[in-house]
Design a protein around this motif. Structure first.
Motif, PDB file in Angstrom:
ATOM      1  N   HIS A  82      -7.436  -7.072   1.075  1.00  0.00           N
ATOM      2  CA  HIS A  82      -8.148  -5.825   0.812  1.00  0.00           C
ATOM      3  C   HIS A  82      -7.641  -4.690   1.695  1.00  0.00           C
ATOM      4  O   HIS A  82      -7.646  -3.528   1.285  1.00  0.00           O
ATOM      5  N   VAL A  83      -7.158  -5.007   2.898  1.00  0.00           N
ATOM      6  CA  VAL A  83      -6.597  -3.999   3.797  1.00  0.00           C
ATOM      7  C   VAL A  83      -5.353  -3.380   3.158  1.00  0.00           C
ATOM      8  O   VAL A  83      -5.186  -2.155   3.135  1.00  0.00           O
ATOM      9  N   LEU A  84      -4.491  -4.206   2.630  1.00  0.00           N
ATOM     10  CA  LEU A  84      -3.263  -3.727   1.984  1.00  0.00           C
ATOM     11  C   LEU A  84      -3.560  -3.029   0.663  1.00  0.00           C
ATOM     12  O   LEU A  84      -3.015  -1.959   0.380  1.00  0.00           O
ATOM     13  N   LEU A  85      -4.422  -3.618  -0.146  1.00  0.00           N
ATOM     14  CA  LEU A  85      -4.714  -3.046  -1.462  1.00  0.00           C
ATOM     15  C   LEU A  85      -5.373  -1.679  -1.359  1.00  0.00           C
ATOM     16  O   LEU A  85      -5.123  -0.803  -2.185  1.00  0.00           O
ATOM     17  N   SER A  86      -6.206  -1.473  -0.336  1.00  0.00           N
ATOM     18  CA  SER A  86      -6.831  -0.158  -0.173  1.00  0.00           C
ATOM     19  C   SER A  86      -5.784   0.902   0.151  1.00  0.00           C
ATOM     20  O   SER A  86      -5.898   2.048  -0.275  1.00  0.00           O
ATOM     21  N   ALA A  87      -4.741   0.530   0.881  1.00  0.00           N
ATOM     22  CA  ALA A  87      -3.660   1.476   1.187  1.00  0.00           C
ATOM     23  C   ALA A  87      -2.801   1.740  -0.044  1.00  0.00           C
ATOM     24  O   ALA A  87      -2.251   2.834  -0.204  1.00  0.00           O
ATOM     25  N   LEU A  88      -2.664   0.751  -0.914  1.00  0.00           N
ATOM     26  CA  LEU A  88      -1.822   0.899  -2.104  1.00  0.00           C
ATOM     27  C   LEU A  88      -2.518   1.642  -3.247  1.00  0.00           C
ATOM     28  O   LEU A  88      -1.883   1.913  -4.260  1.00  0.00           O
ATOM     29  N   GLN A  89      -3.790   1.967  -3.102  1.00  0.00           N
ATOM     30  CA  GLN A  89      -4.541   2.641  -4.153  1.00  0.00           C
ATOM     31  C   GLN A  89      -4.356   4.161  -4.123  1.00  0.00           C
ATOM     32  O   GLN A  89      -5.220   4.900  -4.549  1.00  0.00           O
ATOM     33  N   CYS A  90      -3.226   4.657  -3.648  1.00  0.00           N
ATOM     34  CA  CYS A  90      -3.004   6.095  -3.537  1.00  0.00           C
ATOM     35  C   CYS A  90      -2.099   6.597  -4.659  1.00  0.00           C
ATOM     36  O   CYS A  90      -1.478   5.820  -5.373  1.00  0.00           O
ATOM     37  N   LYS A  91      -2.011   7.913  -4.788  1.00  0.00           N
ATOM     38  CA  LYS A  91      -1.215   8.519  -5.858  1.00  0.00           C
ATOM     39  C   LYS A  91       0.263   8.210  -5.724  1.00  0.00           C
ATOM     40  O   LYS A  91       0.964   8.061  -6.714  1.00  0.00           O
ATOM     41  N   GLU A  92       0.773   8.145  -4.496  1.00  0.00           N
ATOM     42  CA  GLU A  92       2.197   7.901  -4.278  1.00  0.00           C
ATOM     43  C   GLU A  92       2.643   6.555  -4.832  1.00  0.00           C
ATOM     44  O   GLU A  92       3.803   6.359  -5.164  1.00  0.00           O
ATOM     45  N   PHE A  93       1.732   5.609  -4.914  1.00  0.00           N
ATOM     46  CA  PHE A  93       2.074   4.254  -5.335  1.00  0.00           C
ATOM     47  C   PHE A  93       1.695   3.983  -6.783  1.00  0.00           C
ATOM     48  O   PHE A  93       1.839   2.875  -7.270  1.00  0.00           O
ATOM     49  N   GLU A  94       1.222   5.003  -7.489  1.00  0.00           N
ATOM     50  CA  GLU A  94       0.785   4.823  -8.872  1.00  0.00           C
ATOM     51  C   GLU A  94       1.970   4.455  -9.766  1.00  0.00           C
ATOM     52  O   GLU A  94       3.034   5.051  -9.694  1.00  0.00           O
ATOM     53  N   GLY A  95       1.794   3.450 -10.592  1.00  0.00           N
ATOM     54  CA  GLY A  95       2.850   3.019 -11.506  1.00  0.00           C
ATOM     55  C   GLY A  95       3.858   2.070 -10.885  1.00  0.00           C
ATOM     56  O   GLY A  95       4.835   1.689 -11.518  1.00  0.00           O
ATOM     57  N   LEU A  96       3.639   1.678  -9.636  1.00  0.00           N
ATOM     58  CA  LEU A  96       4.558   0.763  -8.949  1.00  0.00           C
ATOM     59  C   LEU A  96       3.864  -0.554  -8.651  1.00  0.00           C
ATOM     60  O   LEU A  96       2.648  -0.624  -8.563  1.00  0.00           O
ATOM     61  N   THR A  97       4.652  -1.583  -8.482  1.00  0.00           N
ATOM     62  CA  THR A  97       4.136  -2.873  -8.041  1.00  0.00           C
ATOM     63  C   THR A  97       4.916  -3.305  -6.802  1.00  0.00           C
ATOM     64  O   THR A  97       6.092  -2.987  -6.657  1.00  0.00           O
ATOM     65  N   LEU A  98       4.257  -4.005  -5.917  1.00  0.00           N
ATOM     66  CA  LEU A  98       4.851  -4.458  -4.666  1.00  0.00           C
ATOM     67  C   LEU A  98       5.081  -5.958  -4.746  1.00  0.00           C
ATOM     68  O   LEU A  98       4.150  -6.716  -5.019  1.00  0.00           O
ATOM     69  N   SER A  99       6.324  -6.382  -4.533  1.00  0.00           N
ATOM     70  CA  SER A  99       6.649  -7.810  -4.486  1.00  0.00           C
ATOM     71  C   SER A  99       6.925  -8.173  -3.040  1.00  0.00           C
ATOM     72  O   SER A  99       7.683  -7.476  -2.363  1.00  0.00           O
ATOM     73  N   MET A 100       6.317  -9.254  -2.568  1.00  0.00           N
ATOM     74  CA  MET A 100       6.447  -9.647  -1.171  1.00  0.00           C
ATOM     75  C   MET A 100       6.737 -11.136  -1.060  1.00  0.00           C
ATOM     76  O   MET A 100       6.292 -11.925  -1.890  1.00  0.00           O
ATOM     77  N   ALA A 101       7.452 -11.482   0.016  1.00  0.00           N
ATOM     78  CA  ALA A 101       7.683 -12.890   0.349  1.00  0.00           C
ATOM     79  C   ALA A 101       7.479 -13.058   1.845  1.00  0.00           C
ATOM     80  O   ALA A 101       8.068 -12.318   2.639  1.00  0.00           O
ATOM     81  N   TYR A 102       6.634 -13.981   2.221  1.00  0.00           N
ATOM     82  CA  TYR A 102       6.490 -14.352   3.627  1.00  0.00           C
ATOM     83  C   TYR A 102       7.376 -15.560   3.867  1.00  0.00           C
ATOM     84  O   TYR A 102       7.255 -16.571   3.177  1.00  0.00           O
ATOM     85  N   VAL A 103       8.263 -15.444   4.841  1.00  0.00           N
ATOM     86  CA  VAL A 103       9.126 -16.547   5.232  1.00  0.00           C
ATOM     87  C   VAL A 103       8.712 -16.948   6.648  1.00  0.00           C
ATOM     88  O   VAL A 103       8.725 -16.120   7.557  1.00  0.00           O
ATOM     89  N   PHE A 104       8.357 -18.210   6.825  1.00  0.00           N
ATOM     90  CA  PHE A 104       7.941 -18.692   8.137  1.00  0.00           C
ATOM     91  C   PHE A 104       9.178 -18.956   8.973  1.00  0.00           C
ATOM     92  O   PHE A 104      10.067 -19.699   8.568  1.00  0.00           O
ATOM     93  N   ILE A 105       9.254 -18.329  10.173  1.00  0.00           N
ATOM     94  CA  ILE A 105      10.433 -18.467  11.024  1.00  0.00           C
ATOM     95  C   ILE A 105      10.135 -19.190  12.333  1.00  0.00           C
ATOM     96  O   ILE A 105      11.013 -19.298  13.192  1.00  0.00           O
ATOM     97  N   GLY A 106       8.925 -19.685  12.505  1.00  0.00           N
ATOM     98  CA  GLY A 106       8.564 -20.393  13.721  1.00  0.00           C
ATOM     99  C   GLY A 106       9.047 -21.833  13.713  1.00  0.00           C
ATOM    100  O   GLY A 106       9.488 -22.359  12.686  1.00  0.00           O
ATOM    101  N   ASP A 107       8.961 -22.485  14.872  1.00  0.00           N
ATOM    102  CA  ASP A 107       9.398 -23.870  15.006  1.00  0.00           C
ATOM    103  C   ASP A 107       8.249 -24.860  15.110  1.00  0.00           C
ATOM    104  O   ASP A 107       8.438 -26.051  14.909  1.00  0.00           O
ATOM    105  N   LYS A 108       7.057 -24.362  15.456  1.00  0.00           N
ATOM    106  CA  LYS A 108       5.909 -25.248  15.650  1.00  0.00           C
ATOM    107  C   LYS A 108       4.812 -24.897  14.657  1.00  0.00           C
ATOM    108  O   LYS A 108       4.743 -23.773  14.158  1.00  0.00           O
ATOM    109  N   LEU A 109       3.949 -25.869  14.397  1.00  0.00           N
ATOM    110  CA  LEU A 109       2.812 -25.616  13.518  1.00  0.00           C
ATOM    111  C   LEU A 109       1.917 -24.553  14.156  1.00  0.00           C
ATOM    112  O   LEU A 109       1.488 -24.705  15.292  1.00  0.00           O
ATOM    113  N   PRO A 110       1.633 -23.476  13.423  1.00  0.00           N
ATOM    114  CA  PRO A 110       0.819 -22.401  13.994  1.00  0.00           C
ATOM    115  C   PRO A 110      -0.672 -22.646  13.786  1.00  0.00           C
ATOM    116  O   PRO A 110      -1.073 -23.492  12.987  1.00  0.00           O
ATOM    117  N   THR A 111      -1.474 -21.867  14.499  1.00  0.00           N
ATOM    118  CA  THR A 111      -2.912 -21.869  14.257  1.00  0.00           C
ATOM    119  C   THR A 111      -3.214 -20.782  13.229  1.00  0.00           C
ATOM    120  O   THR A 111      -2.399 -19.885  12.996  1.00  0.00           O
TER     121      THR A 111
END
Length: 142
Positions: A82-111
């Motif tokens: 909801h934090v990201l989507l509220s920022a994307l609800q502006c006129k500048e972003f109208e008609g666009l879609t955002l594609s994202m990929a999270y890549v985990f780069i750590g070595d240990k299991l995180p919390t």
């Protein structure tokens, strides 16, 4: 009420879409996550934001560990999108879609707390990079 779901249509899938993301995307890092993102014209029935999560087999040999990390990242995204989507609800972003990929780069299991903090920081960096104003900045994300 905020929509806390993560339906299938919000999941980034398909070889063409993923290859385009990794070829043309920009990246930002907040250890232990690397966020790769790109924007494109929105087509019919495509949500505002689509996400995929990747964990390397080189870092975690056991599928159980890779799946746990992916589950933690998806959960942090789902609860804080909801934090990201509220920022994307502006006129500048109208008609666009955002594609994202999270890549985990750590070595240990995180919390979960580590992952959530990284997700919030990458959201802030992403909105800044896209030049979008945010109404609710995350607090104490250092």
């Amino acid at each position: 009420m905020t929509d806390l779901s993560f339906p299938k249509k919000e999941k980034l899938c398909g070889q063409v879409a993923v290859e385009k993301l990794f070829a043309d995307g920009k990246a930002t890092i907040k250890y232990p996550l690397r966020l790769i993102y790109t924007t494109s014209e929105r087509k019919a029935d495509v949500p505002l934001c689509r996400l995929m999560v990747s964990v390397s087999k080189r870092r975690f040999k056991h599928a159980v560990d890779r799946n746990r990390v992916k589950r933690l990242v998806r959960e942090a995204y789902r609860l804080n999108k909801h934090v990201l989507l509220s920022a994307l609800q502006c006129k500048e972003f109208e008609g666009l879609t955002l594609s994202m990929a999270y890549v985990f780069i750590g070595d240990k299991l995180p919390t979960y707390q580590t992952i959530e903090k990284s997700v919030l920081v990458t959201f802030a960096k992403l909105t800044e990079a896209l030049g979008l104003a945010t109404d609710s900045e995350p607090q104490n994300i250092g």
